[in-house]
Scaffold this motif. Sequence first.
Motif, PDB file in Angstrom:
ATOM      1  N   LEU A  46      -2.498  -4.901   9.845  1.00 50.76           N
ATOM      2  CA  LEU A  46      -3.152  -4.751   8.543  1.00 50.76           C
ATOM      3  C   LEU A  46      -3.422  -3.285   8.216  1.00 50.76           C
ATOM      4  N   ALA A  47      -3.878  -2.537   9.190  1.00 48.40           N
ATOM      5  CA  ALA A  47      -4.143  -1.111   8.972  1.00 48.40           C
ATOM      6  C   ALA A  47      -2.853  -0.374   8.632  1.00 48.40           C
ATOM      7  N   TYR A  48      -1.756  -0.731   9.302  1.00 47.67           N
ATOM      8  CA  TYR A  48      -0.466  -0.091   9.018  1.00 47.67           C
ATOM      9  C   TYR A  48      -0.007  -0.419   7.607  1.00 47.67           C
ATOM     10  N   ILE A  49      -0.148  -1.677   7.203  1.00 46.84           N
ATOM     11  CA  ILE A  49       0.267  -2.081   5.860  1.00 46.84           C
ATOM     12  C   ILE A  49      -0.566  -1.371   4.797  1.00 46.84           C
ATOM     13  N   ILE A  50      -1.856  -1.279   5.016  1.00 43.91           N
ATOM     14  CA  ILE A  50      -2.722  -0.578   4.061  1.00 43.91           C
ATOM     15  C   ILE A  50      -2.357   0.890   3.986  1.00 43.91           C
ATOM     16  N   GLN A  51      -2.143   1.522   5.135  1.00 40.62           N
ATOM     17  CA  GLN A  51      -1.771   2.938   5.157  1.00 40.62           C
ATOM     18  C   GLN A  51      -0.442   3.162   4.450  1.00 40.62           C
ATOM     19  N   LEU A  52       0.533   2.298   4.705  1.00 41.03           N
ATOM     20  CA  LEU A  52       1.844   2.414   4.060  1.00 41.03           C
ATOM     21  C   LEU A  52       1.722   2.225   2.556  1.00 41.03           C
ATOM     22  N   THR A  53       0.932   1.256   2.126  1.00 43.49           N
ATOM     23  CA  THR A  53       0.746   1.002   0.698  1.00 43.49           C
ATOM     24  C   THR A  53       0.087   2.190   0.012  1.00 43.49           C
ATOM     25  N   VAL A  54      -0.952   2.726   0.604  1.00 45.31           N
ATOM     26  CA  VAL A  54      -1.636   3.878   0.024  1.00 45.31           C
ATOM     27  C   VAL A  54      -0.711   5.087  -0.028  1.00 45.31           C
ATOM     28  N   THR A  55       0.084   5.284   0.998  1.00 47.85           N
ATOM     29  CA  THR A  55       1.007   6.417   1.025  1.00 47.85           C
ATOM     30  C   THR A  55       2.055   6.273  -0.079  1.00 47.85           C
ATOM     31  N   LEU A  56       2.582   5.069  -0.279  1.00 50.94           N
ATOM     32  CA  LEU A  56       3.583   4.871  -1.313  1.00 50.94           C
ATOM     33  C   LEU A  56       2.996   4.974  -2.717  1.00 50.94           C
ATOM     34  N   ILE A  57       1.746   4.570  -2.888  1.00 51.63           N
ATOM     35  CA  ILE A  57       1.115   4.663  -4.210  1.00 51.63           C
ATOM     36  C   ILE A  57       0.846   6.117  -4.567  1.00 51.63           C
ATOM     37  N   ILE A  58       0.386   6.899  -3.602  1.00 46.95           N
ATOM     38  CA  ILE A  58       0.065   8.310  -3.859  1.00 46.95           C
ATOM     39  C   ILE A  58       1.339   9.113  -4.107  1.00 46.95           C
ATOM     40  N   LYS A  59       2.409   8.751  -3.478  1.00 47.75           N
ATOM     41  CA  LYS A  59       3.668   9.486  -3.595  1.00 47.75           C
ATOM     42  C   LYS A  59       4.180   9.319  -4.975  1.00 47.75           C
TER      43      LYS A  59
END
Length: 59
Positions: A46-59
């Motif tokens: 879950l932490a990995y998915i959240i981190q990946l989602t936040v990274t893709l949204i900010i990019k």
Amino acid sequence: MALLESLKKLKDDWKLITSVAKKPDKDMLNYNIKLTLLVIGVVGILAYIIQLTVTLIIK
């Protein structure tokens, strides 16, 4: 003096807890280990998915 008395009481409490507590049998220990590892894995995913989602949204 209160600190020394509270430390002595804490020591006595720990002695009481360890004398009353019993070791889990092998099956219960294995169950607890598997459950703990499963929960750690789920939280990690879950932490990995959240981190990946936040990274893709900010990019």
